[in-house]
Write a protein that holds these residues in place. Structure first.
Motif, PDB file in Angstrom:
ATOM      1  N   THR A  26    -103.107   1.755   1.780  1.00 58.97           N
ATOM      2  CA  THR A  26    -102.122   2.473   1.823  1.00 58.97           C
ATOM      3  C   THR A  26    -102.679   3.590   2.794  1.00 58.97           C
ATOM      4  O   THR A  26    -103.921   3.858   2.880  1.00 58.97           O
ATOM      5  CB  THR A  26    -101.425   3.180   0.659  1.00 58.97           C
ATOM      6  N   MET A  27    -101.747   4.547   3.345  1.00 59.02           N
ATOM      7  CA  MET A  27    -102.344   5.788   4.392  1.00 59.02           C
ATOM      8  C   MET A  27    -101.884   7.120   3.219  1.00 59.02           C
ATOM      9  O   MET A  27    -101.934   8.010   3.856  1.00 59.02           O
ATOM     10  CB  MET A  27    -101.800   5.818   5.559  1.00 59.02           C
ATOM     11  N   GLY A  28    -101.579   6.649   1.748  1.00 56.50           N
ATOM     12  CA  GLY A  28    -101.273   7.881   1.249  1.00 56.50           C
ATOM     13  C   GLY A  28    -100.120   8.501   1.218  1.00 56.50           C
ATOM     14  O   GLY A  28     -99.111   7.868   2.031  1.00 56.50           O
ATOM     15  N   GLY A  33     -92.015   3.167  -2.538  1.00 61.29           N
ATOM     16  CA  GLY A  33     -92.237   1.674  -1.683  1.00 61.29           C
ATOM     17  C   GLY A  33     -93.689   1.286  -1.952  1.00 61.29           C
ATOM     18  O   GLY A  33     -94.065   0.357  -2.565  1.00 61.29           O
ATOM     19  N   HIS A  34     -94.518   2.318  -1.773  1.00 62.44           N
ATOM     20  CA  HIS A  34     -96.091   1.953  -2.195  1.00 62.44           C
ATOM     21  C   HIS A  34     -96.069   1.533  -3.757  1.00 62.44           C
ATOM     22  O   HIS A  34     -96.779   0.550  -4.049  1.00 62.44           O
ATOM     23  CB  HIS A  34     -96.941   3.173  -2.112  1.00 62.44           C
ATOM     24  N   LEU A  35     -95.373   2.401  -4.516  1.00 58.07           N
ATOM     25  CA  LEU A  35     -95.424   2.175  -5.967  1.00 58.07           C
ATOM     26  C   LEU A  35     -94.761   0.624  -6.312  1.00 58.07           C
ATOM     27  O   LEU A  35     -95.569   0.074  -7.384  1.00 58.07           O
ATOM     28  CB  LEU A  35     -94.671   3.212  -6.817  1.00 58.07           C
ATOM     29  N   PHE A 144     -98.527  -5.979   0.625  1.00 56.28           N
ATOM     30  CA  PHE A 144     -97.847  -5.427   1.937  1.00 56.28           C
ATOM     31  C   PHE A 144     -96.385  -5.433   1.848  1.00 56.28           C
ATOM     32  O   PHE A 144     -95.829  -6.253   1.333  1.00 56.28           O
ATOM     33  CB  PHE A 144     -98.197  -6.250   3.290  1.00 56.28           C
ATOM     34  N   GLY A 145     -95.750  -4.404   2.425  1.00 58.36           N
ATOM     35  CA  GLY A 145     -94.257  -4.342   2.316  1.00 58.36           C
ATOM     36  C   GLY A 145     -93.701  -4.868   3.649  1.00 58.36           C
ATOM     37  O   GLY A 145     -94.057  -4.851   4.701  1.00 58.36           O
ATOM     38  N   ARG A 146     -92.424  -5.528   3.324  1.00 61.36           N
ATOM     39  CA  ARG A 146     -91.858  -5.944   4.538  1.00 61.36           C
ATOM     40  C   ARG A 146     -91.124  -4.663   5.480  1.00 61.36           C
ATOM     41  O   ARG A 146     -90.580  -4.954   6.342  1.00 61.36           O
ATOM     42  CB  ARG A 146     -90.416  -6.486   4.000  1.00 61.36           C
ATOM     43  N   LYS A 147     -91.246  -3.705   4.988  1.00 62.95           N
ATOM     44  CA  LYS A 147     -90.655  -2.452   5.680  1.00 62.95           C
ATOM     45  C   LYS A 147     -91.452  -2.489   7.026  1.00 62.95           C
ATOM     46  O   LYS A 147     -90.667  -2.185   8.048  1.00 62.95           O
ATOM     47  CB  LYS A 147     -91.218  -1.049   4.824  1.00 62.95           C
ATOM     48  N   ASP A 148     -92.813  -2.959   6.917  1.00 65.26           N
ATOM     49  CA  ASP A 148     -93.554  -3.015   8.197  1.00 65.26           C
ATOM     50  C   ASP A 148     -93.610  -4.655   8.467  1.00 65.26           C
ATOM     51  O   ASP A 148     -94.852  -5.042   8.353  1.00 65.26           O
ATOM     52  CB  ASP A 148     -94.865  -2.287   8.214  1.00 65.26           C
ATOM     53  N   ALA A 149     -92.572  -5.018   9.021  1.00 65.61           N
ATOM     54  CA  ALA A 149     -92.532  -6.868   9.037  1.00 65.61           C
ATOM     55  C   ALA A 149     -93.325  -7.234   9.938  1.00 65.61           C
ATOM     56  O   ALA A 149     -94.130  -8.275   9.630  1.00 65.61           O
ATOM     57  CB  ALA A 149     -90.985  -7.045   9.297  1.00 65.61           C
ATOM     58  N   GLY A 171     -93.657  -7.399  -0.534  1.00 66.62           N
ATOM     59  CA  GLY A 171     -92.699  -6.578  -1.411  1.00 66.62           C
ATOM     60  C   GLY A 171     -91.513  -6.159  -0.524  1.00 66.62           C
ATOM     61  O   GLY A 171     -91.682  -5.927   0.719  1.00 66.62           O
ATOM     62  N   GLU A 172     -90.545  -6.408  -1.098  1.00 69.77           N
ATOM     63  CA  GLU A 172     -89.106  -5.816  -0.556  1.00 69.77           C
ATOM     64  C   GLU A 172     -89.154  -4.448  -0.060  1.00 69.77           C
ATOM     65  O   GLU A 172     -89.820  -3.558  -0.902  1.00 69.77           O
ATOM     66  CB  GLU A 172     -87.977  -6.148  -1.634  1.00 69.77           C
ATOM     67  N   THR A 173     -88.423  -4.070   0.881  1.00 66.51           N
ATOM     68  CA  THR A 173     -88.295  -2.668   1.312  1.00 66.51           C
ATOM     69  C   THR A 173     -87.711  -1.815   0.065  1.00 66.51           C
ATOM     70  O   THR A 173     -86.602  -2.068  -0.340  1.00 66.51           O
ATOM     71  CB  THR A 173     -87.509  -2.574   2.584  1.00 66.51           C
ATOM     72  N   ILE A 174     -88.195  -0.819  -0.355  1.00 70.39           N
ATOM     73  CA  ILE A 174     -87.642   0.087  -1.225  1.00 70.39           C
ATOM     74  C   ILE A 174     -86.968   1.320  -0.515  1.00 70.39           C
ATOM     75  O   ILE A 174     -87.363   1.868   0.496  1.00 70.39           O
ATOM     76  CB  ILE A 174     -88.780   0.637  -2.167  1.00 70.39           C
ATOM     77  N   ARG A 175     -85.621   1.502  -0.836  1.00 68.76           N
ATOM     78  CA  ARG A 175     -84.908   2.408  -0.004  1.00 68.76           C
ATOM     79  C   ARG A 175     -84.196   3.681  -0.979  1.00 68.76           C
ATOM     80  O   ARG A 175     -84.376   3.520  -2.364  1.00 68.76           O
ATOM     81  CB  ARG A 175     -83.648   1.795   0.194  1.00 68.76           C
ATOM     82  N   ALA A 181     -84.488   3.668   4.270  1.00 71.73           N
ATOM     83  CA  ALA A 181     -85.965   3.125   3.863  1.00 71.73           C
ATOM     84  C   ALA A 181     -86.969   4.312   3.647  1.00 71.73           C
ATOM     85  O   ALA A 181     -87.095   5.053   4.318  1.00 71.73           O
ATOM     86  CB  ALA A 181     -86.301   2.168   4.969  1.00 71.73           C
ATOM     87  N   MET A 182     -87.674   4.201   2.389  1.00 75.26           N
ATOM     88  CA  MET A 182     -88.489   4.963   2.004  1.00 75.26           C
ATOM     89  C   MET A 182     -89.783   5.025   3.048  1.00 75.26           C
ATOM     90  O   MET A 182     -90.235   3.931   3.349  1.00 75.26           O
ATOM     91  CB  MET A 182     -89.067   4.796   0.739  1.00 75.26           C
ATOM     92  N   SER A 183     -90.399   6.423   3.568  1.00 78.17           N
ATOM     93  CA  SER A 183     -91.523   6.173   4.402  1.00 78.17           C
ATOM     94  C   SER A 183     -92.305   7.432   4.354  1.00 78.17           C
ATOM     95  O   SER A 183     -91.452   8.581   4.016  1.00 78.17           O
ATOM     96  CB  SER A 183     -90.929   5.979   5.988  1.00 78.17           C
TER      97      SER A 183
HETATM   98  P1  AMP Z   1     -98.575   2.939   4.866  1.00 74.67           P
HETATM   99  O1  AMP Z   1     -99.099   3.945   3.687  1.00 74.67           O
HETATM  100  O2  AMP Z   1     -97.348   3.616   5.502  1.00 74.67           O
HETATM  101  O3  AMP Z   1     -99.484   2.356   5.486  1.00 74.67           O
HETATM  102  O4  AMP Z   1     -98.053   1.787   3.872  1.00 74.67           O
HETATM  103  C1  AMP Z   1     -98.690   1.181   2.768  1.00 74.67           C
HETATM  104  C2  AMP Z   1     -97.906  -0.302   2.569  1.00 74.67           C
HETATM  105  O5  AMP Z   1     -96.635   0.254   1.981  1.00 74.67           O
HETATM  106  C3  AMP Z   1     -97.589  -1.287   3.628  1.00 74.67           C
HETATM  107  O6  AMP Z   1     -97.928  -2.489   3.265  1.00 74.67           O
HETATM  108  C4  AMP Z   1     -95.977  -0.779   3.993  1.00 74.67           C
HETATM  109  O7  AMP Z   1     -95.277  -2.027   4.447  1.00 74.67           O
HETATM  110  C5  AMP Z   1     -95.773  -0.500   2.277  1.00 74.67           C
HETATM  111  N1  AMP Z   1     -94.539   0.268   2.509  1.00 74.67           N
HETATM  112  C6  AMP Z   1     -94.115   1.438   3.141  1.00 74.67           C
HETATM  113  N2  AMP Z   1     -93.031   1.881   2.962  1.00 74.67           N
HETATM  114  C7  AMP Z   1     -92.434   0.887   2.114  1.00 74.67           C
HETATM  115  C8  AMP Z   1     -91.047   0.621   1.398  1.00 74.67           C
HETATM  116  N3  AMP Z   1     -90.207   1.634   1.791  1.00 74.67           N
HETATM  117  N4  AMP Z   1     -90.664  -0.147   0.919  1.00 74.67           N
HETATM  118  C9  AMP Z   1     -91.816  -1.249   0.564  1.00 74.67           C
HETATM  119  N5  AMP Z   1     -92.969  -1.207   1.011  1.00 74.67           N
HETATM  120  C10 AMP Z   1     -93.393  -0.023   1.882  1.00 74.67           C
END
Ligand code: AMP
Length: 273
Positions: A26-28, A33-35, A144-149, A171-175, A181-183
């Motif tokens: 992760t990037m923190g 979504g991360h959880l 890895f999350g599908r958010k970043d497909a 993992g499914e995208t968590i909203r 979409a969580m970001s």
């Molecule tokens: P990041 O910290 O943004 O680099 O994301 C780390 C991981 O979390 C990546 O695999 C992302 O795809 C995943 N991720 C980020 N947001 C979500 C989300 N809303 N739902 C599911 N996975 C996510």
């Protein structure tokens, strides 16, 4: 939970682990979504390692690298509660030891369309850091999350092309309850921008719903654009699960992707249909 600051500390920690290792990079600025990925890793493995590293090589000049949210203490608390065994928190100079290093290149076609078109070089940086982290953590499975497909697709391709012995789990995208979409980047949005950002997930839902009546992607795109209220639409794309552009929706093998800007914040979202 152990906090590992250097590659050497991580390697020593890894050597002592018995059984399977699930790894969540992760990037923190961790959110649900991360959880959800951490929890999946926890369920499926004997040990869980999370990395928190805002990777400079995946940001283009002028992007939000310097202001990307950093919340280490809160992140560590989330990891502790989720039962993570080790968190890797490296310094940039420990990860990038030279500015003339051996690098990875994202594939010419699929690495340079969509996100790769708007962020050329982004995926080179993503693959570079993920490969380094894979080598240091030697995971059984990585999450890895599908958010970043497109990122997920390219990481699977890297694993295949470089014969890495790692199972990629998605993992499914968590909203948010309203669909956003969580970001980690959502905190940049003002309340007014957040309302308009919501039209991205609304457009995706509308596209998915209408796709049962309309298969043609150009017509679907036009329908989706009607509900979008963002400042700059970068793309609405329809691809199959191999990230090849398609002309007609095929349910079970289609991803609808949107990218665009709301104010100065660039957001991406997608739906697998
Ligand atoms: P990041 O910290 O943004 O680099 O994301 C780390 C991981 O979390 C990546 O695999 C992302 O795809 C995943 N991720 C980020 N947001 C979500 C989300 N809303 N739902 C599911 N996975 C996510």
């Amino acid at each position: 939970m152990e906090i590992l600051h250097t590659p050497e500390e991580l390697r020593e920690f890894r050597k002592k682990l018995q059984g399977s290792v699930g790894f969540v990079p992760t990037m923190g600025a961790l959110h649900q979504g991360h959880l959800s990925l951490i929890e999946m890793a926890r369920r499926e493995n004997d040990n869980v390692i999370v990395s928190i590293f805002v990777n400079p090589t995946q940001f283009l000049p002028g992007e939000d690298y310097t202001r990307y949210p950093r919340r280490t203490e809160a992140d560590l608390e989330i990891c502790r509660r989720a039962g993570v065994d080790g968190v890797f928190l490296p310094k940039i100079s420990d990860i990038y030891q030279s500015n003339d290093e051996v690098t990875l290149k994202a594939p010419k076609i699929k690495g340079y369309i969509l996100e790769g078109h708007f962020r050329p070089g982004h995926f080179d940086g993503v693959l570079q850091i993920v490969n380094k982290l894979f080598n240091l953590t030697a995971p059984t499975r990585a999450y890895f999350g599908r958010k970043d497909a497109q990122q997920l697709y390219l990481i699977k391709q890297m694993v295949r092309d470089l014969f890495l012995d790692i199972e990629i789990r998605e993992g499914e995208t968590i909203r948010e309850p309203d669909g956003l979409a969580m970001s980690s980047r959502n905190i940049y949005l003002s309340p007014e921008e957040r309302k308009r950002a919501l039209t991205i997930s609304k457009a995706l839902k509308r596209g998915a719903k209408l796709s049962y009546k309309i298969k043609d992607v150009n017509r679907l795109r036009a329908e989706m654009e009607k509900v979008l209220d963002i400042d700059q639409l970068q793309y609405i794309a329809f691809v199959n699960r191999e990230f090849e552009p398609i002309e007609e929706v095929e349910h079970g093998n289609t991803i609808i992707l949107i990218a665009g800007k709301v104010g100065n914040t660039r957001l991406i979202d997608n739906l697998y249909i």
